[in-house]
Scaffold this active site. Structure first.
Site, PDB file in Angstrom:
ATOM      1  N   GLN A  78       0.783  -0.861   0.062  1.00 23.75           N
ATOM      2  CA  GLN A  78      -0.254   0.368   0.341  1.00 23.75           C
ATOM      3  C   GLN A  78       0.843   1.251   0.225  1.00 23.75           C
ATOM      4  O   GLN A  78       1.330   1.821   1.229  1.00 23.75           O
ATOM      5  CB  GLN A  78      -0.940  -0.062   1.249  1.00 23.75           C
ATOM      6  CG  GLN A  78      -1.944   0.949   0.632  1.00 23.75           C
ATOM      7  CD  GLN A  78      -2.545   0.985   1.748  1.00 23.75           C
ATOM      8  OE1 GLN A  78      -2.844   0.186   3.009  1.00 23.75           O
ATOM      9  NE2 GLN A  78      -3.905   2.342   2.005  1.00 23.75           N
ATOM     10  N   PHE A  79       1.373   1.659  -1.206  1.00 26.19           N
ATOM     11  CA  PHE A  79       1.820   3.097  -0.876  1.00 26.19           C
ATOM     12  C   PHE A  79       1.375   4.445  -0.763  1.00 26.19           C
ATOM     13  O   PHE A  79       2.360   4.976  -0.159  1.00 26.19           O
ATOM     14  CB  PHE A  79       2.340   2.997  -3.052  1.00 26.19           C
ATOM     15  CG  PHE A  79       1.913   3.415  -3.851  1.00 26.19           C
ATOM     16  CD1 PHE A  79       1.600   5.442  -3.766  1.00 26.19           C
ATOM     17  CD2 PHE A  79       0.822   2.710  -4.406  1.00 26.19           C
ATOM     18  CE1 PHE A  79       0.278   5.699  -4.754  1.00 26.19           C
ATOM     19  CE2 PHE A  79      -0.975   3.410  -4.797  1.00 26.19           C
ATOM     20  CZ  PHE A  79      -0.350   5.129  -5.346  1.00 26.19           C
ATOM     21  N   THR A  80       0.115   3.549  -0.823  1.00 30.19           N
ATOM     22  CA  THR A  80      -0.444   5.215  -0.398  1.00 30.19           C
ATOM     23  C   THR A  80      -0.095   5.325   1.387  1.00 30.19           C
ATOM     24  O   THR A  80      -0.411   6.497   2.032  1.00 30.19           O
ATOM     25  CB  THR A  80      -3.009   4.948  -0.497  1.00 30.19           C
ATOM     26  OG1 THR A  80      -2.665   4.103   0.320  1.00 30.19           O
ATOM     27  CG2 THR A  80      -2.247   5.028  -1.903  1.00 30.19           C
TER      28      THR A  80
END
Length: 149
Positions: A78-80
């Site tokens: 989850q790069f966010t």
């Protein structure tokens, strides 16, 4: 490097409607590598996650680890989690690791967690995923290798 660890009764991740990873009792781990993160960061977090004592013992105290209860981990990229959100209303994600490096560190974290004896399932790196979970407690812990606490 950041992970969000959620204690779950069950969790699953789907891509285009098909289940690609699931776990019963254990953790849902949302994983984010940032620029400058290292292999040691991934190994360190894997050790901490495997030994995090947030499951209740017979006295009702959070005193047992994932290892102690025989739980598994569903690890989802989850790069966010690297969002820069203070300025304006549209978050920026430039602090996230480049995709190839992010995937390499994600896989290293997965493998290090498995080496700790934890059954590991995963999402699909870079895919649009639907994640479902039953959070127990709820218990949610944010771990960040750059956090001095």
């Amino acid at each position: 490097m950041r992970v969000v660890v959620q204690r779950v009764a069950e969790a699953a991740v789907r891509v285009e409607g098909a289940v690609v990873g699931e776990v019963g009792k254990g953790f849902l781990v949302l994983f984010c590598a940032e620029g400058g993160d290292t292999d040691e960061d991934a190994r360190f977090l894997a050790r901490k996650v495997a030994n995090l004592r947030v499951f209740t013992d017979d006295a009702g105290k959070m005193n047992l680890s994932l290892k102690d209860v025989g739980g598994g981990a569903l690890v989802v990229s989850q790069f966010t989690l690297a969002a820069q959100w203070r300025n304006g209303n549209r978050p920026g994600f430039s602090l996230a690791a480049e995709p190839a490096e992010g995937e390499r560190l994600y896989l290293l974290f997965r493998d290090a967690l498995a080496a700790e004896g934890i059954p590991v399932a995963t999402g699909l790196f870079g895919a649009s995923m639907a994640v479902s979970l039953v959070n127990q407690g709820p218990v949610t812990i944010l771990m960040d290798t750059r956090d001095p606490r």
